[in-house]
Each structure stands twice: as structure tokens, then as C-alpha cells.
Enzyme design. Structure first.
Site, PDB file in Angstrom:
ATOM      1  N   CYS A   1       0.809  -1.225   0.000  1.00 39.41           N
ATOM      2  CA  CYS A   1       0.000   0.000   0.000  1.00 39.41           C
ATOM      3  C   CYS A   1       0.841   1.273   0.000  1.00 39.41           C
ATOM      4  O   CYS A   1       0.433   2.292  -0.549  1.00 39.41           O
ATOM      5  CB  CYS A   1      -0.997   0.007   1.158  1.00 39.41           C
ATOM      6  SG  CYS A   1      -0.271   0.006   2.806  1.00 39.41           S
TER       7      CYS A   1
ATOM      8  N   HIS B   1      -2.413   1.757   7.164  1.00 35.07           N
ATOM      9  CA  HIS B   1      -2.742   1.799   5.737  1.00 35.07           C
ATOM     10  C   HIS B   1      -2.371   3.164   5.155  1.00 35.07           C
ATOM     11  O   HIS B   1      -2.508   4.194   5.821  1.00 35.07           O
ATOM     12  CB  HIS B   1      -4.240   1.535   5.562  1.00 35.07           C
ATOM     13  CG  HIS B   1      -4.679   1.449   4.139  1.00 35.07           C
ATOM     14  ND1 HIS B   1      -4.088   0.611   3.217  1.00 35.07           N
ATOM     15  CD2 HIS B   1      -5.678   2.097   3.470  1.00 35.07           C
ATOM     16  CE1 HIS B   1      -4.697   0.753   2.050  1.00 35.07           C
ATOM     17  NE2 HIS B   1      -5.645   1.643   2.175  1.00 35.07           N
TER      18      HIS B   1
END
Length: 319
Positions: free
Chosen positions: A90, A166
Site C-alpha cells: 500500500c 494503511h
């Protein structure tokens, strides 16, 4: 959240790491800076800002309270958006989302990402994500920051008890602010950027509201900005002043100030270089030799007992 971690390593949210990733991809003309607060002046001195990369703790209840409207990829062919299919990718995916959606003249994308962008241009988000995760060049640059481990262990997906973080990107594209999050079904349109206004004036409140959804005790956020190469930016300013041929005290002072800024950038890049060498260095042989030396001097067991006692004391204090 996504497919198994595969063989992609975790990436530290650090401007030196992300800047080296950019260079590793063959991209020129941009670098990454860390933003310490959402005050406008912290963004002003870094302009032009081409995109933001936001790191946050993933919590299902907060994550589902997102803003904006998810756009179908068929209605947004001008936006590069890839689904996240590898969990640890990510960070790199957020960075590439900024780079591949930036049209600023300062940015030179380079052959590797230009070829990838052209190759995947007709793919849907899922196929773009699969193509990204299977790109040997992108994966090789990403994994150049893999940490050495004493023992090889099978990687496992995070459990519900683990803290999971994230990365997402915020990018201005054709007059709108978009959130590019590989866990979503498509780009998230966060609104139109008013004519003549700065896209950051729209992005800052979005980020502030997002952080306010967490409890007051949660401070584990990080914000990075993809900006034009600061040294090149200052060198251009210096060249313009020197060519102006104006011998005034004010101009002379400004020239000296810009030269100092250029030197600061050179020192910063050297610091990034050294820090990244240390990140990649294999310290395991040194650690093993230290343990052997302590064992030979019959100090290892004593130190281990002391460490266990300290750990136990800390646990008792927290309880």
C-alpha cells in the site's frame, strides 16, 4: 483487507525512504517531505505540492465513515487507479498513484513507470492492481528496503488484535480532489476545487475530519507530501536572481539565503542516503558476535534475566 502479504516487505513512512523509492523507479524532478501539522504555512513553503500520502491506523468502524463519492472507473478513464491486491504494497501503491496522476512539468516519469502506465491504461482497477503487484521493477525497488531477519518465518495476515496501518493518496485531478485508496472500489471524488483556489485548502479539512473520527488518544498518523525537487527549485530561483543583474543589498541577501537553502537540501539528501544504508545493512553478524562474546564472558544469562525483570516491571506498571 486484501490478499495475503506475498513477498512484499513493509515500508517505513519516512520522507527519505519514499524519496529513494522515487529515484529507484527512475522518476526525476520530485521528492517527498514530511508534514508535521495541517497549518497552511507548513504547506506554503513546499509548493508546488503534487499529492499527499496519508498513513493511519486501519479501524473498520472509522474506515467505513469515509467522505466523498466512489467513481466508477469507466467514468474516470483519465485517472490511474489500482485495486490493492497485496497487503504490504500500500505504501508504494499510494506513491505510484500520485506519480502516475501528476501532470506537472517538473515531474519526469521515466521509462519504467511510463511503460507501466501505458501497458495498464486499458485495464480495470483489479487488473491494474495485479499488474502493479507483478511488476518486477516496482517490486524490486520496494523490496530494496526489506529488513534482514535472523530466522525465516512464514508471513501471516494480521489478526483482529494486531494494529494495522494503511496508506492512501490525495491528488488533484482535472479540477477535483480525489482520494486514491486501493481498498476502495474506485477513486473517491471529494469535491470540486474552486477556480483560482488551492487544492490543499480542500484537502486539509478532509484530513482533519478523518483524524477527528479517532479517539483523542490516537496520535499515530503520518502525512507525506510529494513536492517538486527542492534543490532544483532553489537553483532556478538563484539563476533568475543572478541573471537579473541587480546589485542591491536586498538581492545579495536573497542570493545568499537561497545558497544556504541549496546547501541544506544537499545535507538532507546525504542524511537520507546514510539513513537508508543503515536501514538496509545486515546487523545480524554483529549481533551474533556480541552474543557470543557475552556468553564467553558468562554475562549473557545474567543480562537476559535482568531484561526479563525489566520487562515484567514495565508490564506491572501498565496494568
Amino acid at each position: 483487507m486484501s490478499a495475503p502479504v506475498g513477498d512484499w516487505c513493509l515500508i517505513e513512512s519516512d520522507p527519505g525512504v519514499f524519496t529513494e523509492l522515487i529515484h529507484g523507479f527512475g522518476v526525476e524532478g520530485v521528492q517527498v517531505e514530511e508534514i508535521w501539522s495541517l497549518d497552511p504555512e507548513n504547506f506554503e513553503k513546499l509548493k508546488p505540492v503534487h499529492g499527499l500520502i496519508f498513513l493511519f491506523k486501519w479501524k473498520a468502524d472509522v474506515y467505513e465513515q469515509g467522505e466523498g463519492t466512489v467513481v466508477d472507473f469507466l467514468n474516470a478513464p483519465h485517472i490511474f487507479f489500482a485495486k490493492q491486491v497485496i497487503q504490504n504494497a500500500c505504501a508504494t501503491q499510494a506513491l505510484i498513484s500520485v506519480l502516475l496522476n501528476c501532470n506537472h512539468s517538473n515531474l519526469k516519469l521515466g521509462s519504467a513507470l511510463s511503460d507501466f502506465k501505458e501497458f495498464s491504461s486499458s485495464f480495470d482497477p483489479q487488473m491494474k492492481g495485479l499488474s502493479l503487484s507483478n511488476s518486477e521493477i516496482i517490486k524490486q525497488v520496494h523490496n530494496s528496503f526489506a529488513r534482514q531477519q535472523m530466522f525465516e518465518a512464514d508471513q501471516q495476515e494480521a489478526s483482529d488484535k494486531d494494529d494495522v496501518y494503511h496508506f492512501v493518496a490525495y491528488v488533484p485531478i482535472e479540477g477535483h480532489l480525489y482520494e486514491l485508496d486501493g481498498l476502495k472500489e474506485g477513486p473517491v471524488d471529494l469535491g470540486e476545487i474552486s477556480t483560482g483556489s488551492d487544492w490543499l485548502d480542500l484537502a486539509r479539512p478532509v484530513l482533519e475530519r478523518r483524524m477527528q473520527k479517532y479517539s483523542g488518544e490516537e496520535i499515530r498518523f503520518n502525512l507525506l507530501a510529494v513536492v517538486s525537487d527542492r534543490k532544483l527549485h532553489y537553483q532556478k530561483q538563484l539563476q533568475e536572481l543572478e541573471q537579473a543583474d541587480m546589485e542591491t543589498d536586498t538581492v545579495h541577501s536573497e542570493i545568499e539565503h537561497i545558497r544556504m537553502l541549496i546547501e541544506d537540501e544537499e545535507r538532507k539528501m546525504e542524511r537520507y542516503r546514510v539513513e537508508n544504508i543503515r536501514r538496509r545493512h545486515n546487523y545480524l553478524p554483529l549481533i551474533i558476535e556480541l552474543l557470543k562474546a557475552l556468553a564467553k564472558d558468562k554475562k549473557l544469562i545474567t543480562l537476559m534475566k535482568q531484561a526479563k525483570e525489566k520487562t515484567k516491571e514495565k508490564g506491572t506498571k501498565k496494568a
